[in-house]
Design a protein around this motif. Structure first.
Motif, PDB file in Angstrom:
ATOM      1  N   ALA A 287      37.890  51.661  46.973  1.00 15.46           N
ATOM      2  CA  ALA A 287      36.748  52.131  47.691  1.00 15.46           C
ATOM      3  C   ALA A 287      36.770  53.471  47.987  1.00 15.46           C
ATOM      4  O   ALA A 287      37.885  54.028  48.550  1.00 15.46           O
ATOM      5  CB  ALA A 287      36.390  50.855  48.934  1.00 15.46           C
TER       6      ALA A 287
ATOM      7  N   TRP B 169      36.157  55.077  50.911  1.00 12.86           N
ATOM      8  CA  TRP B 169      36.539  55.429  52.300  1.00 12.86           C
ATOM      9  C   TRP B 169      37.879  54.977  52.200  1.00 12.86           C
ATOM     10  O   TRP B 169      38.438  55.328  53.441  1.00 12.86           O
ATOM     11  CB  TRP B 169      35.597  54.622  53.267  1.00 12.86           C
ATOM     12  CG  TRP B 169      35.469  53.049  52.733  1.00 12.86           C
ATOM     13  CD1 TRP B 169      34.132  52.465  52.304  1.00 12.86           C
ATOM     14  CD2 TRP B 169      36.431  51.860  52.798  1.00 12.86           C
ATOM     15  NE1 TRP B 169      34.531  51.124  52.054  1.00 12.86           N
ATOM     16  CE2 TRP B 169      35.762  50.749  52.641  1.00 12.86           C
ATOM     17  CE3 TRP B 169      37.869  51.947  53.666  1.00 12.86           C
ATOM     18  CZ2 TRP B 169      36.582  49.496  52.399  1.00 12.86           C
ATOM     19  CZ3 TRP B 169      38.641  50.670  53.498  1.00 12.86           C
ATOM     20  CH2 TRP B 169      37.798  49.370  52.963  1.00 12.86           C
TER      21      TRP B 169
ATOM     22  N   LYS C 246      30.684  45.282  46.953  1.00 11.39           N
ATOM     23  CA  LYS C 246      30.641  46.193  47.897  1.00 11.39           C
ATOM     24  C   LYS C 246      31.825  46.816  47.841  1.00 11.39           C
ATOM     25  O   LYS C 246      32.839  46.407  47.940  1.00 11.39           O
ATOM     26  CB  LYS C 246      30.158  45.631  49.466  1.00 11.39           C
ATOM     27  CG  LYS C 246      30.379  46.994  50.375  1.00 11.39           C
ATOM     28  CD  LYS C 246      29.945  46.568  51.926  1.00 11.39           C
ATOM     29  CE  LYS C 246      30.150  47.340  52.803  1.00 11.39           C
ATOM     30  NZ  LYS C 246      31.429  48.167  52.774  1.00 11.39           N
ATOM     31  N   ASP C 247      31.916  47.962  47.710  1.00 12.29           N
ATOM     32  CA  ASP C 247      33.107  48.995  47.720  1.00 12.29           C
ATOM     33  C   ASP C 247      34.126  48.620  46.815  1.00 12.29           C
ATOM     34  O   ASP C 247      35.178  48.925  46.958  1.00 12.29           O
ATOM     35  CB  ASP C 247      33.717  48.838  49.246  1.00 12.29           C
ATOM     36  CG  ASP C 247      32.926  49.748  50.179  1.00 12.29           C
ATOM     37  OD1 ASP C 247      32.176  50.533  49.908  1.00 12.29           O
ATOM     38  OD2 ASP C 247      32.828  49.210  51.317  1.00 12.29           O
TER      39      ASP C 247
ATOM     40  N   SER D 152      29.801  44.729  55.769  1.00 19.12           N
ATOM     41  CA  SER D 152      28.974  44.899  54.657  1.00 19.12           C
ATOM     42  C   SER D 152      27.492  44.390  54.499  1.00 19.12           C
ATOM     43  O   SER D 152      26.782  44.351  53.705  1.00 19.12           O
ATOM     44  CB  SER D 152      29.692  44.103  53.550  1.00 19.12           C
ATOM     45  OG  SER D 152      29.759  42.877  53.793  1.00 19.12           O
TER      46      SER D 152
ATOM     47  N   ASN E 132      38.647  43.842  49.922  1.00 22.20           N
ATOM     48  CA  ASN E 132      39.490  45.255  50.305  1.00 22.20           C
ATOM     49  C   ASN E 132      40.905  45.090  50.119  1.00 22.20           C
ATOM     50  O   ASN E 132      41.697  45.051  50.799  1.00 22.20           O
ATOM     51  CB  ASN E 132      39.323  45.468  51.824  1.00 22.20           C
ATOM     52  CG  ASN E 132      37.897  46.169  52.210  1.00 22.20           C
ATOM     53  OD1 ASN E 132      37.147  46.261  51.256  1.00 22.20           O
ATOM     54  ND2 ASN E 132      37.542  45.672  53.566  1.00 22.20           N
TER      55      ASN E 132
ATOM     56  N   THR F 164      42.551  49.465  47.575  1.00 17.48           N
ATOM     57  CA  THR F 164      41.734  49.819  48.548  1.00 17.48           C
ATOM     58  C   THR F 164      42.330  49.653  49.947  1.00 17.48           C
ATOM     59  O   THR F 164      42.688  48.512  50.356  1.00 17.48           O
ATOM     60  CB  THR F 164      40.510  48.844  48.640  1.00 17.48           C
ATOM     61  OG1 THR F 164      39.818  49.198  47.519  1.00 17.48           O
ATOM     62  CG2 THR F 164      39.592  49.243  49.687  1.00 17.48           C
TER      63      THR F 164
END
Length: 643
Positions: free
Chosen positions: A614, A616, A330-331, A279, A521, A525
């Motif tokens: 997230a 991705w 982030k995400d 990140s 995460n 996620t």
């Protein structure tokens, strides 16, 4: 009247009105006639003569209510049937509130739920059930759980005295109830809390909490502000350091202002650096570009602040706190994943988890006409020697060896792996010694010996040894939370993202502690990684790569395995208010409601809260607040319940 005589009299009065309450279970099956009392679900005792339970109904289901789960369970003295008729069972479609009518010949009822959630309520006073479509619970405020309001009804009265006494007599109390019961704020539930509430009812006041040091900075009742001021030269140096090495750990000088409850603490000459793994980001512009005054392309980035990097004195702390980590979401469009996980660790009694909280962040570069508002950030406690010192009594010693473990190479299975110490360079090792670095050789010998025993002892030797060197219960509880929240980028699956601490320096006589770390995460996620393909549905007993042997070896023993399963099931058990869907959603909505007005920011990034994982990840369908088959809490409970 003597205060203690008054107290005893009131306690006697309260005890006389406390009814003996039996557990109520709902047992369901389809088709009718094949009941399994052992699978009955205990309803929540609301303490006022009613019991409630929320379940998700899809299709047509039969139900019966009972007062036990064993083979001698009883349907109540009178039998009940859901529906308008007095004879036989009746199929109905649930859409509004209905009340069960008594029946002399049947205790079952059948209805079609059409995939919705419904709340079942049993009223002891008139022996009736009612069913209504589930309504979201009122939002608790995690920032301000009203101390003294033990039953959470919004008032402080004699019922709250009753509630504390019930706890003292062994009654069940989840995390929130215990927090509200600690009326004198001494972190214990005892007779002094009863006395404090009684004094309040007689016209006194509850004591104000005294929050100092770490409790002052990480105060979950407020949303503090952090302001960073950097000279133009130092800011440009930070950008150049990033361009030279994105993983730079070098500091630049800055001034920090910490604003909380109208108090402002200003500390000059602090150290400011960039942080993060995958990140890591440039906080402004693109490669090679220096600061663009008042036309700035700001970017969210993680920051580390060392208040005593350039001036080692007491004035360069916030009530003794020397370091802060400022982490952007982030995400995590939901702005909640890591906050939820660390709070869940604390709720579950995992004291090794770091403190964290929300804050608001501003950054001002010398010469700019105004501060740049970076938005809502996560304010995190660093894991370092001060973290150890703050928990010295729990660790037993804060003078041992702390290791940071990462890079998907820290499986505790390779004594010849990348083992080094924090030498103030930008190198990133699998195992980095963070404390007592002058004793690296001794620390490395200890770590290697630990690995050799972990991987080389036979089963009988391992069973004895692991209980000597660690608190197995704490480790299993930690890993139960880890697996429940869907942390796939971890030790077991990916040999990554954790710390370990040895509280002694020899090859024997120490205790080993596993410290959880980096939980953004999670909660849906998911990623295809290691043995993982779906962090919601992955078997909790086969979570990761068993070549990373610590947890896998422990779970080979049935007594340890059963404890682990018990901890997992305790997390999803609704009365515990840990990770069941209803209480989890209530906390998440409350946090989001608190921060939502402040999310929009000058970076133009992450400007809205969204309920999704997230982008991705490999399971984009997971949701936290939307109910249904893709709700992460529902899916996770389904993976744990059959164990």
């Amino acid at each position: 009247m003597n205060k203690y005589y008054r107290l005893l009299t009131l306690m006697a009065l309260v005890l006389t009105i406390m009814p003996a309450r039996a557990a109520i279970y709902m047992v369901g099956n389809n088709p009718f006639g094949d009941w399994n009392p052992g699978q009955g679900v205990e309803m929540t005792d609301q303490g006022n003569g009613t019991y409630t339970l929320t379940v998700s109904i899809s299709g047509t289901v039969w139900f019966v209510f009972a007062d036990g789960q064993s083979s001698d369970w009883n349907v109540f003295n009178a039998n009940y049937r859901y529906g308008p008729n007095q004879g036989g069972s009746q199929e109905v479609t649930v859409d509004n509130t209905y009340t069960t009518q008594k029946s002399n010949n049947n205790h079952s009822y059948k209805f079609t739920g059409e995939g919705k959630d419904y709340t079942f309520t049993f009223d002891e006073s008139n022996l009736t059930f009612s069913i209504s479509e589930y309504q979201e619970p009122p939002l608790p405020d995690p920032f301000s759980l009203q101390v003294g309001d033990v039953n959470g009804d919004g008032e402080i009265n004699i019922a709250d005295v009753n509630g504390i006494i019930d706890i003292l007599l062994g009654g069940f109390a989840n995390y929130d109830k215990r927090h509200r019961s600690d009326a004198n704020r001494d972190d214990e539930i005892n007779i002094a809390d009863v006395n404090a509430v009684i004094d309040l009812l007689l016209g006194g006041e509850l004591p104000e909490p005294v929050k100092e040091g770490y409790d002052y900075v990480w105060d979950d009742e407020v949303l503090p502000e952090v302001h960073l001021n950097v000279s133009l030269a130092e800011w440009n140096r930070l950008l150049a350091l990033y361009d030279a090495n994105a993983f730079t750990t070098q500091y630049v000088q800055a001034t920090l202002s910490f604003v909380k409850d109208g108090e402002t603490t200003v500390i000059d000459n602090v150290g400011l650096r960039l942080k993060g793994n995958t990140s890591r980001r440039r906080p402004e512009g693109s490669y090679g570009q220096m600061h663009q005054r008042d036309n700035t392309d700001w970017h969210h980035a993680h920051f580390g602040v060392n208040l005593r990097k350039f001036a080692d004195d007491d004035a360069h702390t916030i009530q003794g706190v020397r370091k802060l980590h400022l982490k952007w979401f982030k995400d995590d469009p939901a702005y909640v994943r890591e906050v939820f996980c660390y709070e869940l660790f604390r709720r579950a009694g995992v004291w090794t988890a770091v403190r964290d909280n929300y804050c608001r962040l501003w950054l001002h570069v010398e010469g700019d006409s105004k501060e740049a508002y970076y938005g809502v950030y996560e304010l995190m406690e660093p894991i370092d020697k001060h973290y150890l010192k703050d928990r010295k009594n729990r660790f037993g010693s804060n003078k041992g060896y702390l290791w940071k473990c990462r890079n998907s190479a820290a499986g505790l299975n390779n004594p010849n792996g990348d083992i080094w110490y924090d030498d103030d360079t930008d190198d990133r090792h699998a195992y980095t010694l963070e404390t007592q670095t002058e004793e690296f050789d001794s620390a490395r010998v200890q770590l290697v010996d630990f690995m050799n025993k972990l991987n080389g002892l036979n089963d009988n030797e391992f069973y004895t040894w692991i209980q000597q060197v660690t608190d197995v219960d704490l480790l299993l509880k930690t890993y139960a939370v880890n697996v429940a929240v869907g942390m796939w980028d971890d030790y077991w699956n990916n040999a990554n993202n954790y710390y370990i601490y040895f509280n002694g320096k020899g090859l024997t006589g120490y205790k080993f502690f596993f410290i959880p770390y980096d939980y953004d995460n999670t909660l849906g996620t998911s990623l295809r990684c290691g043995v993982q393909d779906d962090a919601g549905r992955q078997n909790p007993l086969n979570w990761g790569n068993n070549n990373n042997r610590l947890i896998a070896r422990i779970l080979r023993f049935n007594d340890f395995k059963q404890k682990y399963i018990t901890y997992l099931k305790g997390l999803i058990d609704a009365p515990n208010a840990l990770m069941d869907r209803a209480s989890s959603q209530a906390r998440i909505r409350s946090w989001q409601q608190r921060i939502e007005p402040y999310v929009n920011n000058d970076t133009g990034e992450d400007t809205a809260i969204e309920d999704k994982p997230a982008s991705w990840g490999n399971h984009s369908e997971y949701r936290l607040l939307k109910n249904g088959s893709d709700n992460f809490f529902t899916v996770k409970a389904a993976s744990i319940s059959p164990l």
